[in-house]
Design an enzyme around this catalytic site. Sequence first.
Site, PDB file in Angstrom:
ATOM      1  N   GLY A 248      -7.536   0.739   3.675  1.00  0.00           N
ATOM      2  CA  GLY A 248      -6.346   1.295   4.303  1.00  0.00           C
ATOM      3  C   GLY A 248      -5.980   2.740   4.093  1.00  0.00           C
ATOM      4  N   PRO A 291     -12.482   0.215   1.606  1.00  0.00           N
ATOM      5  CG  PRO A 291     -13.495   2.034   0.556  1.00  0.00           C
ATOM      6  CD  PRO A 291     -13.116   0.594   0.336  1.00  0.00           C
ATOM      7  CB  CYS A 361     -11.909   2.571  38.040  1.00  0.00           C
ATOM      8  SG  CYS A 361     -13.393   3.245  38.740  1.00  0.00           S
TER       9      CYS A 361
HETATM   10  N1  LLP Z   1     -10.167  -4.841   4.763  1.00  0.00           N
HETATM   11  C1  LLP Z   1      -9.616  -5.614   5.695  1.00  0.00           C
HETATM   12  C2  LLP Z   1      -9.382  -7.015   5.420  1.00  0.00           C
HETATM   13  C3  LLP Z   1      -9.263  -5.078   6.952  1.00  0.00           C
HETATM   14  O1  LLP Z   1      -8.702  -5.848   7.855  1.00  0.00           O
HETATM   15  C4  LLP Z   1      -9.520  -3.696   7.201  1.00  0.00           C
HETATM   16  C5  LLP Z   1      -9.203  -3.107   8.495  1.00  0.00           C
HETATM   17  C6  LLP Z   1     -10.124  -2.933   6.196  1.00  0.00           C
HETATM   18  C7  LLP Z   1     -10.424  -3.531   4.976  1.00  0.00           C
HETATM   19  C8  LLP Z   1     -10.455  -1.477   6.371  1.00  0.00           C
HETATM   20  O2  LLP Z   1      -9.327  -0.700   6.520  1.00  0.00           O
HETATM   21  P1  LLP Z   1      -9.469   0.903   6.614  1.00  0.00           P
HETATM   22  O3  LLP Z   1      -9.837   1.400   5.249  1.00  0.00           O
HETATM   23  O4  LLP Z   1     -10.511   1.190   7.616  1.00  0.00           O
HETATM   24  O5  LLP Z   1      -8.117   1.345   7.045  1.00  0.00           O
HETATM   25  N2  LLP Z   1      -9.000  -0.616  15.042  1.00  0.00           N
HETATM   26  C9  LLP Z   1      -7.907  -0.025  14.275  1.00  0.00           C
HETATM   27  C10 LLP Z   1      -8.041  -0.324  12.805  1.00  0.00           C
HETATM   28  C11 LLP Z   1      -8.074  -1.792  12.506  1.00  0.00           C
HETATM   29  C12 LLP Z   1      -8.217  -2.043  11.042  1.00  0.00           C
HETATM   30  C13 LLP Z   1      -8.563  -3.462  10.815  1.00  0.00           C
HETATM   31  N3  LLP Z   1      -8.757  -3.805   9.453  1.00  0.00           N
HETATM   32  C14 LLP Z   1      -7.898   1.476  14.527  1.00  0.00           C
HETATM   33  O6  LLP Z   1      -8.727   1.952  15.283  1.00  0.00           O
HETATM   34  O7  LLP Z   1      -7.046   2.189  13.992  1.00  0.00           O
END
Ligand code: LLP
Length: 431
Positions: A248, A291, A361
């Site tokens: 996150g 991450p 489109c």
């Molecule tokens: N762990 C779990 C259980 C998750 O659901 C996620 C992301 C992560 C780790 C990784 O999080 P990060 O470090 O990448 O923030 N498509 C959306 C983001 C969806 C995130 C889903 N889960 C976007 O393009 O912003």
Amino acid sequence: MLSSNLTIGENGHLYFGGHDTVELAKQYGTPLYVMDEVRIRENMRMYLDAFKTHFGEGSKPLYASKANSFKRIYEIAKEEGMGIDVVSSGEVYTAMKAGFDLGDAYFHSNNKTDEDIAFAIDNGIGYFVVDNREELDMIDQIAGQKGKKQAILLRLTPGVDPHTYEAIATGKVDSKFGTAIETGQAREMVRHTLTLPNIDLVGFHCHVGSQVFGEDIYERASEIMLKFMHECEQEFSVKFEKLDMGGGYGVRYLDGDGYVDIPEAIGRVAKHMKAYCEHLGMDMPKIFMEPGRSIVADAGLTLYTVGTIKKITGYKNYVSIDGGMTDNPRYALYEAKYTVYHANKPEAEKDLIADVVGRCCESGDIIQPNVALPEPKRGDILAVCTTGAYNYSMASNYNRVARPAMVMVTPETSYVAVRRESLEDIVRNDV
Ligand code: LLP
């Protein structure tokens, strides 16, 4: 510039990871995903080093491969010593094909199918991160049929609001993911899990959300998780080894965006957790984090060729590019912000304000509205920055547009990691 791997060359062109982006576009064609291998490795090492310093032996960062999944990235994760988070049989298979040891893989998802479960167990998945009771019972049953005892973590919702946008906030009580602590359902899940013969409950998981900048979000979530763990350890007379705090940490898409000093943030969380464990009188569990975005986002950039430039007198301007929502759906989905450079002359006067749009489109096919640019002409190259996360992994074939190639750059060379889809690829599964 937005990040330190973006520079201006002597010829005035935009450089990325030491390479002239206009030359990359010429060599490999557009649209083109470019990934900076050095930056990926630096980001992974930043987490690995911070974990070693602050959490010690046995704790580990896992690359959340939903952010960008292709064989080469699993090879790099393996070389650097990262674990991985996978969410589908497709990601499991890609990791396997890259030679990644699945013993170090954590299988997520809020709805694993029976086929996913059997496939992952057959291929030696290390851990399932179990979302709910049906899935738990099915894993127990399938593991039993295969004569295995399966290690799992339970995904819980700590009820912390991460102050990010709604579609990616996942740790709240009413989330689609995980089992709520607040309602007592998590406690019941633990009680039930401990009765299952083919399940080894090694710990717990939570993920509060994505693109998180909030100062104390992980501190607050970890208190709730540690307290819950401790209470369960006492109530059920067991010890849990692992606590996975999810992914996150946010990244910069615009010059004005904030910045998370990740090693510093991890240091702060670790200190907080240690003090809290001491306060509770429990041993500090092994800590994991997942991450995704902060590993790959700033390691990626997308190059496009400019096509039509439309000026609607008295209204607005459009610059159309040869990609769009098919390779980057994030503005269409979340109104996500991006920095766009004119790759041929990033430092020239910005004398045009235009929406940079794709060629689907659909009016919503926008990469970024109201971009100030040096006025481009047909054939010029635009670069959209920070596209390494959730672009290729969310790409589609809408309008039967072929997906771009992905090229890796290193200081010495560049190479194709994912080939450009051909028209033949587009019809491959049509019968
Ligand atoms: N762990 C779990 C259980 C998750 O659901 C996620 C992301 C992560 C780790 C990784 O999080 P990060 O470090 O990448 O923030 N498509 C959306 C983001 C969806 C995130 C889903 N889960 C976007 O393009 O912003």
